[in-house]
Design a protein around this motif. Sequence first.
Motif, short mmCIF file in Angstrom:
data_model
loop_
_atom_site.label_atom_id
_atom_site.label_comp_id
_atom_site.label_asym_id
_atom_site.label_seq_id
_atom_site.Cartn_x
_atom_site.Cartn_y
_atom_site.Cartn_z
N GLU A 22 0.85 -1.20 0.00
CA GLU A 22 0.00 0.00 0.00
C GLU A 22 0.88 1.24 0.00
N ARG A 23 0.54 2.20 -0.85
CA ARG A 23 1.36 3.40 -1.00
C ARG A 23 0.48 4.65 -0.95
N ASP A 24 1.15 5.79 -0.72
CA ASP A 24 0.45 7.07 -0.74
C ASP A 24 0.15 7.49 -2.17
N GLY A 25 -1.01 8.12 -2.35
CA GLY A 25 -1.36 8.59 -3.68
C GLY A 25 -0.48 9.75 -4.11
N PRO A 26 -0.35 9.96 -5.41
CA PRO A 26 0.54 11.01 -5.92
C PRO A 26 -0.09 12.40 -5.75
N SER A 27 0.76 13.39 -5.70
CA SER A 27 0.31 14.79 -5.69
C SER A 27 0.54 15.38 -7.07
N LEU A 28 -0.44 16.10 -7.57
CA LEU A 28 -0.37 16.68 -8.92
C LEU A 28 -0.40 18.20 -8.85
N PRO A 29 0.17 18.86 -9.83
CA PRO A 29 0.11 20.32 -9.86
C PRO A 29 -1.32 20.83 -9.98
N ASN A 30 -1.53 22.05 -9.59
CA ASN A 30 -2.88 22.62 -9.64
C ASN A 30 -3.41 22.72 -11.05
N GLU A 31 -2.49 22.77 -12.03
CA GLU A 31 -2.94 22.88 -13.42
C GLU A 31 -3.60 21.60 -13.93
N ILE A 32 -3.36 20.50 -13.24
CA ILE A 32 -3.93 19.22 -13.67
C ILE A 32 -5.15 18.92 -12.79
N ASP A 33 -6.33 18.95 -13.41
CA ASP A 33 -7.59 18.77 -12.68
C ASP A 33 -8.01 17.30 -12.75
N ILE A 34 -7.31 16.46 -12.03
CA ILE A 34 -7.63 15.03 -11.98
C ILE A 34 -7.64 14.62 -10.51
#
Length: 217
Positions: A22-34
Amino acid sequence: MPSEATDTAEPPLVIEEAWGSERDGPSLPNEIDIATVDRYVNATSVAVQSETLPAATFDEVTVHGIVRGQSQPVSIDDDGTVRETNLELTVLEANSSGALVQATVTEKATDDPITTGRVEVGNQSTTVNASGMAVLELESRPSVVVDGEYIPTEWWRANQLYSAAEDRVKIPPKYPGFQKIVQLILVTLLWFLPVALAVYGFDYLSGGTFLGLTDQQ
């Protein structure tokens, strides 16, 4: 890999279970709305099963990941034969509010206890202990019989494969104890003895003309 049958064909392999770290979910830049998940499972093991393909028709399975170009061939090992089992149910206690049932799981060929898997009786389920036994407390008393089933550990988690087993046991009839029977007899005598004496006395006073219980002179 299809996991369900279609209108034209059965799936060659069905995914039974996948597990891994089990792993932590990724963090995405604010420009990527996912939307992303907080935690996810990085699957490193997959259990597959086939109901249509004989084991002798293939020697390995290639599992493809969601990352383009990533794949890993996995050899198919022989897990051995499935050993037959016996399940024996015993009703330890039974009353109007429930029942206490003991389950014993043994290997049919050797009568040795089986220490893996679980037993289901009614709506209760528990694992077997080191002696191949389990005790289940039913919250409601079954009417006539108790049905139970031994469910072995999943084949991809077990070192030794076992078959499932079933058993049925009757609820013993609830007879009153000896003390209660004696009390019932005494209460019955106390109720009817005065009535019998009164009837006999009335018949005696009437000279036997009432019921003919006494000799007429």
